[in-house]
Structures are given as structure tokens and as C-alpha cells.
Design a protein around this motif. Structure first.
Motif, PDB file in Angstrom:
ATOM      1  N   PRO A 109      35.517 -13.158  12.771  1.00 26.98           N
ATOM      2  CA  PRO A 109      36.642 -13.253  13.698  1.00 26.98           C
ATOM      3  C   PRO A 109      36.256 -12.885  15.137  1.00 26.98           C
ATOM      4  CG  PRO A 109      36.804 -11.257  12.390  1.00 26.98           C
ATOM      5  CD  PRO A 109      35.609 -12.008  11.873  1.00 26.98           C
ATOM      6  N   ARG A 110      36.542 -13.800  16.034  1.00 25.67           N
ATOM      7  CA  ARG A 110      36.370 -13.520  17.462  1.00 25.67           C
ATOM      8  C   ARG A 110      37.674 -13.863  18.164  1.00 25.67           C
ATOM      9  NH1 ARG A 110      31.551 -16.614  16.601  1.00 25.67           N
ATOM     10  NH2 ARG A 110      29.709 -15.270  16.495  1.00 25.67           N
ATOM     11  N   PRO A 111      37.883 -13.298  19.360  1.00 27.59           N
ATOM     12  CA  PRO A 111      39.112 -13.617  20.101  1.00 27.59           C
ATOM     13  C   PRO A 111      39.279 -15.120  20.317  1.00 27.59           C
ATOM     14  CG  PRO A 111      37.961 -11.781  21.136  1.00 27.59           C
ATOM     15  CD  PRO A 111      37.056 -12.301  20.059  1.00 27.59           C
ATOM     16  N   THR A 112      38.166 -15.837  20.401  1.00 28.80           N
ATOM     17  CA  THR A 112      38.222 -17.284  20.627  1.00 28.80           C
ATOM     18  C   THR A 112      38.390 -18.068  19.332  1.00 28.80           C
ATOM     19  OG1 THR A 112      35.817 -17.263  20.518  1.00 28.80           O
ATOM     20  CG2 THR A 112      36.818 -17.182  22.703  1.00 28.80           C
ATOM     21  N   GLY A 113      38.458 -17.373  18.206  1.00 24.43           N
ATOM     22  CA  GLY A 113      38.582 -18.038  16.913  1.00 24.43           C
ATOM     23  C   GLY A 113      37.382 -17.736  16.049  1.00 24.43           C
ATOM     24  N   PRO A 114      37.527 -17.956  14.738  1.00 21.90           N
ATOM     25  CA  PRO A 114      36.435 -17.613  13.824  1.00 21.90           C
ATOM     26  C   PRO A 114      35.231 -18.525  14.010  1.00 21.90           C
ATOM     27  CG  PRO A 114      38.249 -18.680  12.650  1.00 21.90           C
ATOM     28  CD  PRO A 114      38.712 -18.486  14.062  1.00 21.90           C
ATOM     29  N   GLY A 115      34.053 -17.961  13.773  1.00 23.94           N
ATOM     30  CA  GLY A 115      32.837 -18.748  13.897  1.00 23.94           C
ATOM     31  C   GLY A 115      31.668 -18.068  13.219  1.00 23.94           C
ATOM     32  N   LEU A 116      30.537 -18.771  13.244  1.00 22.12           N
ATOM     33  CA  LEU A 116      29.325 -18.263  12.612  1.00 22.12           C
ATOM     34  C   LEU A 116      28.827 -17.002  13.328  1.00 22.12           C
ATOM     35  CD1 LEU A 116      27.060 -18.862  10.478  1.00 22.12           C
ATOM     36  CD2 LEU A 116      25.850 -20.044  12.328  1.00 22.12           C
ATOM     37  N   ALA A 117      28.428 -16.025  12.529  1.00 22.77           N
ATOM     38  CA  ALA A 117      27.810 -14.819  13.080  1.00 22.77           C
ATOM     39  C   ALA A 117      26.614 -14.471  12.211  1.00 22.77           C
ATOM     40  CB  ALA A 117      28.802 -13.659  13.109  1.00 22.77           C
ATOM     41  N   VAL A 118      25.756 -13.634  12.748  1.00 30.62           N
ATOM     42  CA  VAL A 118      24.563 -13.250  11.978  1.00 30.62           C
ATOM     43  C   VAL A 118      24.377 -11.737  12.038  1.00 30.62           C
ATOM     44  CG1 VAL A 118      23.037 -13.824  13.944  1.00 30.62           C
ATOM     45  CG2 VAL A 118      22.085 -13.614  11.613  1.00 30.62           C
ATOM     46  N   ALA A 119      24.472 -11.132  10.848  1.00 29.49           N
ATOM     47  CA  ALA A 119      24.175  -9.707  10.715  1.00 29.49           C
ATOM     48  C   ALA A 119      22.744  -9.566  10.237  1.00 29.49           C
ATOM     49  CB  ALA A 119      25.122  -9.056   9.715  1.00 29.49           C
ATOM     50  N   LEU A 120      22.011  -8.684  10.887  1.00 29.24           N
ATOM     51  CA  LEU A 120      20.680  -8.288  10.421  1.00 29.24           C
ATOM     52  C   LEU A 120      20.740  -6.784  10.274  1.00 29.24           C
ATOM     53  CD1 LEU A 120      18.509 -10.486  12.823  1.00 29.24           C
ATOM     54  CD2 LEU A 120      19.063 -10.955  10.420  1.00 29.24           C
TER      55      LEU A 120
END
Lengths: 332, 313
Positions: free
Chosen positions: A275-286
Motif C-alpha cells: 500500500p502506497r498513498p498513490t495506490g498499491p504496487g510492487l515492493a521489495v523487502a530484503l
């Protein structure tokens, strides 16, 4: 005193949902930290986002930025054994019947020390269900001109030796570059496959035929279309502090995760709907971790602390703009 | 007031006043001991031990069980962590292992605070505190909560002391609870109904010898006795010599749980013990709604219970 019920309008200026707020600055780098789970809420270098920022008034979504202690990731069935005795932890991932991410994710840390560029937060882990140990833990965040050093510490206050594992759950960015366009490089030689409950299975060389999964990331893979949700081990830091993973943008700018040898594992996780303010999108946790998932059962990577013994270990993140390059990537 | 090294019950706070003494630990704001002129009112927790069977801990923001750890808020299911896996429920709130912070201290009183953040099954920010204050014959414990959320929040609380009357053997004590109802439970100890105690083993309106009781039972319809200043007696244990330990509660605290066991950890093996737990709500209140305190945004609440010792005449 009798029971009372008194509206108090002054209190409705609600405290932040991320806990007490700390701002750290050093030479153009800036971090924000919240006391709940000692969460790293944001990190910028020269205004460039190095991690996924989260607001002051949200609880970290998808574990973003939180500390994972005294174990990262899952304990299968929330059950492990100590000297032959079953230890039943609380079930904190109810759909999968596991215990996930340790015992401090709902804990408000105490302030232990603070200056302009650093903050040290502490939390006591008291003996509890499935965890018969008393541990005094702390986290120190220190901002540097090109990034951040995170140091996790613990002292075993129990009269018996205690197992310890720790990790953190940062999601990384390279400024505003869409995550799909980033290339991820992991120095890992092995990967652990997960079962349908996300519990740890067998360990395979990343380039083993038939090992499944996204395979070898040592040469870098573009994140678009890549689904990662696995622990990776045998990183480049076996012999000393070293860069262990990095994200590179098309213009050559990069965000690099480094770690002490004690942080021998990385959980790579790519949720498509962060979830981002601009809408959901791909993220990467390392997620740097001292042990893989289910370490309380496998024993892999567990740090055993004798009564009174202390331990500390560090990981950190560094940003390099396209003009500055990245020594490690050029030589890898 | 002293603050010493870190124990399994956290930082220790010692309160003293005219022969009354209490020890409090920061973890779960636990009542570690309470004595009046040397007589134990509660089962003390040794310094090197964590509380056995929830001895002395604060229960917040709900006491007792939430069935399957699941409740509904405005039609939305809320799944709490399962903290009693053997029975599949969520037991005794969210602060049982929390390290409270002292916010006020004096020689005979301490206030400890803990904030409950939104988490699995609990979408509320609630600031809570517990004030322990010695009296000439015992202790007053005041629980407070303030809803810092933007939505109204449910709240319930309780505490889990095991009571004693000096050194009198637990089995020889007589228990009185002026309660007209009890909560029947199923095999998972979740409540199935509130029933009249008349003619049942749960009628302890007249004194009953503890040695003959086997309770893990919530009581309702509590008739606070000798009410003054909004508080009244709700349970008492009387020793053969006439000495007595009395639990009193604010009238808003309408429930008492009684738990008897032969398996409490003692210095030389299992011992008898009896917990008498003041509660603002019965078990599974998040589902039944019974006794729940709903706090509007910014609203705060306080309520008290306490223990009093009366020596033999």
C-alpha cells in the motif's frame, strides 16, 4: 476513587500510530523512526527515498521497517522444543497457524539514548508462553551521509542459556524509480524452499537444477515479473562485513544492503500490492536476518547466549547516485 | 520507592506505609506481593520467577477469554492472536507480557502506563495505566484507559491476584462471593450462558470451605456489600481464626472470576491456591457485549478495586 467516565477532548489529538517519533539527520541523510516495534519509517539520502516511506500515523503495513526479535519470520505451528520440552508460543499468524516475527512487533520501545544522528531504543522480552527467557534488547539507528547503520543488541538476563535470532523488515527503494524497473542482486548461494504455509523446507543451491523458484540472483534479475518470497543464505559476508544485496536503477543509481557475518540470511519478499498513498504496487523487502525461518526448530543460525552474555550485530544500507557509482557492483 | 535490577517481572517497585508493603513489577504491572503487618494478602511471586498461572497480572483490554480469538466490530470479523493455543482462544488481553513505564512514583504509590497499539484483531490505540496505592489496611488498584483512536473503542479490564489470609492453609479458608449468577462454560472454558446460582455448587453467597471447591468460574449479579464512595465488598476469604482478606470493587466492576487449583508452583512442589479476579466484564465480552465499556475518541475511564486485611479479633 469511584469509577468515572470523563470525556477528555485534549487527548483526541491522537498519538501517532507508529509510536513516539524520532528524526535523525546527518549530512543530507535523514531517517524517521517510531517507537512501536522500533520501526524505521523512512530513510532518505539527499532527498532520495532509500526505503519505502510510511506515514507517522499508520501501523507499519506488511511489517514495513519493523524489528523482528527474538526470531525473524515463522516458527512452524508456533511450536519448538527446548531440552526435549515442547514450547508453545502464541499463534500470531492465525491463518497459517504459525508464530511470526518474534515478540516485539506490538511493543513500544523505550528511549535509551539519542543525539542528532542516532537513537537507541530498548525493549525487555519477559518470560512468556513458549519463551522461558528474560532478554534485554535494543536497537540503535545511526544515520550516515550516504545511509544508515542499524545495530541490534541483546543481553541474556536469564539463569539459563537462551537462543536468539534477530532481523528487520525494510522494503528498499532507489528513489522514485518504479520497483518493476529495478534490478535485484543477491549474493546468496543457497535458497530455502517454502511450503504452502510459508514454512521452511529444504535448502538448495540457488543454481541447482529442479530447485524451483526464481533461482540464481547473483548476476542480478529485473524485478518486473519476478516473484520472491524465500530465504537466501551463504551470502558474501561470510568472512566479514560486506555488501550482501543491492537494487540498481536503469540510470545506475543504487541502494545497497550490507551486513555483518552474523546476518547470514536475507528474506526476499516482493508483494505486488504494497500500500502506497498513490495506490498499491510492487515492493521489495530484503530482510537481513541472523537465521532462516524456523530457526528455533532447525537450530540453523541460532545464537545461544549464556547467562549474562551480550551480543550485538549490525547491518545497514547505502545509497549511491548514478554519478557516484558503486564499487561493489563494479567489481562483482 | 526503589527500582532495582531487572527481574523476570521487570523493574521492581516497593511501596511501604505503616506496616503495609507491596511489591510491583513493571511487566504486566504485576502485583508481586502485598502484606499487612507481615500477613500475606496475596500469594507472593519470588523475585527470580515469572508469574505462575497469571499470578498478579493486569488483564487489559479484556479479561478472560475471547472465543476462538474472534469477534465482530461493525460487521467486520476481527481475528486476535491465539494466546491459549490448547483451547484455541485469546486469553487475558494484550498486556500480559508488556513492560509498563512508571509515570508517577512516591513512597506508597506507583503509576505504571502501557499503550496498546492497533494490532491483529484490535484496531484501536488505547493508552492505559494502573495506579497502585497503599491504604492503612491494604491496597487500592486503579485501572485507567483513554481511547486515542478516531473511532470508539471497547474496553474491559481485570486483574488476577491469588489471595491468601496470612499463613492460613488455603483449603481451610471460607469463601464468600455475594453473586447471584455464574457463567456456565463449555469444554474450552468459553461461556455458554449466565445462570442462577441457587441450588448449584456455585452458590457461595454463604461461606463455603475452599477445600471443597473446584472453580474456574465467572460470577455475575454481584451485590457489592457495604457500599460507600462507590465501592463495595465483592468477595472475602475468612480464616479459621476469624482473620479475613476482602476484595472490594467499584460498583462499575460487576464481575468476579474464581479459580481454584492444587497445581500452583510452590517452593517445594505444587500447592493449593485461589485466584479471585476482579473484572469489569465477564468472559467473551467482546462477543456478548456484556459489561463492555465503550470509549468515544478522546474519552477516558477509571475504575478501582482493592484488597483489605482484617486481623482476628
Amino acid at each position: 476513587m469511584a469509577a468515572t467516565s470523563t470525556p477528555d477532548s485534549a487527548a483526541s489529538a491522537a498519538a501517532p500510530l507508529s509510536g513516539r517519533r524520532f528524526v535523525l539527520e546527518n549530512g543530507g541523510a535523514r531517517a524517521e523512526v517510531g517507537s512501536l516495534a522500533a520501526v524505521l519509517r523512512s530513510l532518505t539520502v539527499g532527498g532520495i527515498h532509500v526505503t519505502e516511506p510510511i506515514g507517522v500515523d499508520v501501523v507499519a503495513p506488511m511489517g514495513c521497517g519493523i524489528v523482528l526479535a527474538p526470531w525473524p519470520n515463522r516458527v512452524r505451528d508456533a511450536l519448538w522444543h527446548l531440552d526435549g520440552e515442547p514450547q508453545q508460543l502464541d499463534i500470531t499468524e492465525v491463518p497459517r497457524r504459525n508464530a511470526i516475527h518474534g515478540l516485539l512487533r506490538n511493543t513500544e520501545y523505550r528511549l535509551l539514548a539519542q543525539d542528532a544522528s542516532s537513537v537507541t531504543l530498548g525493549a525487555l522480552i519477559a518470560p512468556q508462553h513458549g519463551w522461558p527467557f528474560l532478554l534485554d534488547t535494543s536497537v540503535r539507528y545511526e544515520v550516515e551521509p550516504d545511509g544508515l547503520t542499524t545495530t541490534h543488541s541483546v543481553t541474556n538476563l536469564s539463569p539459563r542459556r537462551a537462543p536468539w535470532a534477530v532481523g528487520a523488515h525494510p522494503y528498499f527503494r532507489v528513489g522514485d524509480v518504479p520497483v518493476e524497473q529495478l534490478t535485484v542482486t543477491l549474493t546468496a548461494a543457497v535458497r530455502i524452499a517454502l511450503d504452502e504455509r510459508s514454512n521452511a523446507g529444504a535448502e538448495h543451491p540457488v543454481d541447482a537444477p529442479g530447485a524451483g523458484g526464481p533461482g540464481d540472483l547473483r548476476a542480478g534479475r529485473r524485478l518486473e515479473g519476478l516473484t520472491l518470497d524465500s530465504p537466501y543464505g551463504q551470502l558474501a559476508n561470510a568472512d566479514g562485513r560486506a555488501d550482501v544485496a543491492w537494487l540498481t536503477a536503469p540510470d545506475g543509481s543504487s541502494t545497497t544492503l550490507w551486513a555483518d557475518p552474523a546476518f547470514g540470511w536475507i528474506q526476499a519478499y516482493t508483494p505486488p500490492e504494497f500500500p502506497r498513498p498513490t495506490g498499491p504496487g510492487l515492493a521489495v523487502a530484503l530482510e537481513p536476518m541472523t537465521g532462516p525461518p524456523d530457526a528455533l526448530n532447525s537450530g540453523t543460525g541460532l545464537i545461544w547466549l549464556e547467562p549474562g552474555e551480550s551480543w550485538s550485530g549490525s547491518w545497514g544500507v547505502r545509497y549511491a547516485s548514478s554519478g557516484r557509482g558503486n564499487q561493489t557492483q563494479e567489481t562483482t | 520507592m526503589t527500582e532495582t535490577t531487572i527481574l523476570p517481572t521487570g523493574r521492581a517497585f516497593v511501596l511501604e506505609r505503616d506496616g503495609v508493603r507491596a511489591e510491583i513489577g513493571s511487566v504486566a504491572a504485576v502485583l508481586r506481593s502485598l502484606t499487612v503487618k507481615g500477613a500475606d494478602l496475596t500469594l507472593p511471586i519470588p523475585a527470580d520467577r515469572a508469574p505462575a498461572m497469571c499470578n498478579g497480572v493486569i488483564l487489559s483490554p479484556w479479561p478472560n477469554r475471547v472465543r476462538a480469538g474472534r469477534w465482530m466490530l461493525d460487521g467486520q470479523p476481527q481475528q486476535l492472536d491465539i494466546t491459549e493455543p490448547a483451547r484455541g482462544g485469546a486469553l487475558h488481553g494484550l498486556l500480559q507480557f508488556a513492560d509498563y513505564e512508571p509515570t508517577e512514583q512516591s513512597g506508597d504509590a506507583v503509576t505504571l502506563a502501557a499503550t496498546i497499539y492497533p494490532q491483529h484483531g484490535w484496531p484501536f490505540l488505547v493508552e492505559t495505566w494502573v495506579r497502585c496505592e497503599l491504604e492503612s489496611d491494604g491496597l487500592t488498584v486503579t485501572h485507567g484507559a483513554r481511547n486515542l483512536s478516531t473511532a470508539r473503542a471497547p474496553y474491559a479490564t481485570g486483574s488476577h491476584p491469588y489471595l491468601k489470609v496470612g499463613d492460613a492453609p488455603i483449603a481451610e479458608l471460607e469463601l464468600t462471593v455475594p453473586a447471584s449468577t455464574y457463567f456456565a462454560v463449555d469444554e474450552r472454558l468459553d461461556p455458554t450462558g449466565e445462570l442462577d446460582v441457587t441450588g448449584t455448587p456455585y452458590d457461595v453467597r454463604m461461606p463455603q470451605r475452599v477445600g471443597g471447591l473446584a472453580f474456574d468460574t465467572a460470577f455475575g449479579g454481584v451485590q457489592h456489600a457495604d457500599v460507600s464512595d462507590g465501592r463495595g465488598d465483592v468477595a472475602w476469604l475468612t480464616a479459621p481464626d476469624g482473620s479475613r482478606t476482602t476484595l472490594w470493587q467499584s460498583t462499575e466492576w460487576g464481575y468476579v472470576q474464581v479459580f481454584t487449583t492444587h497445581e500452583m508452583a510452590g517452593p517445594d512442589g505444587p500447592i493449593d491456591a485461589i485466584a479471585i479476579e476482579p473484572m469489569t466484564a465477564p468472559p467473551d465480552a467482546l462477543n456478548s457485549g456484556q459489561g463492555l465499556i465503550w470509549l468515544e475518541p478522546g474519552e477516558s475511564w477509571e475504575g478501582s478495586w482493592g484488597l483489605r486485611y482484617t486481623g482476628s479479633e
